[in-house]
Scaffold this motif. Structure first.
Motif, short mmCIF file in Angstrom:
data_model
loop_
_atom_site.label_atom_id
_atom_site.label_comp_id
_atom_site.label_asym_id
_atom_site.label_seq_id
_atom_site.Cartn_x
_atom_site.Cartn_y
_atom_site.Cartn_z
N MET A 1 0.93 -1.23 0.10
CA MET A 1 -0.13 -0.10 0.12
C MET A 1 0.82 1.20 0.03
O MET A 1 0.39 2.15 -0.43
N LYS A 2 2.25 1.00 0.73
CA LYS A 2 2.72 2.30 0.74
C LYS A 2 3.37 2.65 -0.64
O LYS A 2 3.36 3.85 -1.08
N TYR A 3 3.62 1.65 -1.56
CA TYR A 3 4.27 1.95 -2.81
C TYR A 3 3.09 2.39 -3.69
O TYR A 3 3.27 3.24 -4.73
N LYS B 1 0.86 4.34 -2.62
CA LYS B 1 0.44 5.71 -2.32
C LYS B 1 1.65 6.60 -2.97
O LYS B 1 1.26 7.80 -3.54
N TRP B 2 2.79 6.21 -2.82
CA TRP B 2 3.96 7.05 -3.39
C TRP B 2 4.09 6.96 -4.92
O TRP B 2 4.29 8.03 -5.55
N THR B 3 3.51 6.12 -5.49
CA THR B 3 3.31 6.03 -6.98
C THR B 3 2.28 7.12 -7.45
O THR B 3 2.35 7.81 -8.38
N TYR C 1 1.36 9.77 -5.62
CA TYR C 1 1.95 11.23 -5.40
C TYR C 1 2.92 11.34 -6.59
O TYR C 1 2.84 12.58 -7.10
#
Length: 220
Positions: A1-3, A5-7, A9
């Motif tokens: 999920m972190k990746y 989100k950063w993708t 952004y």
């Protein structure tokens, strides 16, 4: 999920950067070699062309477009289109493409006796998709090494940064004063409802136990 989100952004940042890089004014020091008008049939790249010149028909699948042909300082060619932007987008409010074409023609020069000029434009040059930047101004340069400070871009980006900071502060205040108390109250109400349900279940078990004890006392 972190990746993810950063993708997300990263895509937003790249989209904003690409948009600003396309619409903000840029300056090139070049030598004008020729000016001409060509008949253009618009296809899939039509979004990268401006609307028809002010006072002419707009619903045309093909029309004449003015071009300014130049040579950069490194010897590579650069071709600009010269179209009115009108009142819509981008907000350059350009209606003088014919005057600009005349000025560009007057500044033509050869490699033997170069006259360096500053061409102000927006947009990109892409040979594969046949995309040309749109020239919005031309003037004689002080020389091939003239230093150009993009004051318009500095002012616009500063205003956008200030607006972004203000919007973020407004959002944080709105969340702190409205959303957080609302969700906090909803959470407390949900907790209270759960506590009341638990008390009701415990009360029901106690009442049922008392009722069974009363029945046993009747039987004796």
């Amino acid at each position: 999920m972190k990746y993810v989100k950063w993708t997300f952004y990263t895509l937003i940042v790249l989209t904003v950067f690409g948009f600003l890089h396309y619409v903000l004014p840029q300056h090139d020091i070049v030598r004008i070699t020729d000016t001409e008008t060509r008949r253009i049939d618009f296809g899939d790249n039509s979004i990268f062309w401006a609307s028809a010149d002010a006072g002419t028909g707009t619903a045309q699948p093909t029309r004449d477009v003015k071009f300014i042909e130049t040579i950069r300082q490194n010897g590579r060619p650069m071709v600009y289109r010269n179209e009115d932007t009108g009142w819509i987008w981008p907000p350059y409010f350009k209606f003088d493409s014919y005057n600009l074409q005349t000025e560009a023609s007057d500044l033509r020069s050869t490699s033997a006796a170069p006259r360096w000029v500053v061409v102000t434009h927006y947009g990109w040059r892409n040979e594969f998709f046949t995309i040309f930047p749109n020239a919005v101004g031309v003037r004689l340069a002080d020389g091939p090494d003239e230093r150009i400070i993009p004051w318009a871009n500095i002012v616009i980006l500063t205003l956008l940064a200030v607006a972004g900071i203000m919007l973020r502060r407004m959002w944080l205040q709105f969340r702190e004063r409205t959303l957080d108390p609302m969700f906090g109250t909803a959470g407390e109400a949900w907790t209270d409802a759960g506590d009341r349900a638990g008390d009701a279940r415990r009360g029901a078990r106690t009442s049922w136990g008392r009722f069974k004890a009363w029945l046993r006392s009747l039987g004796g």
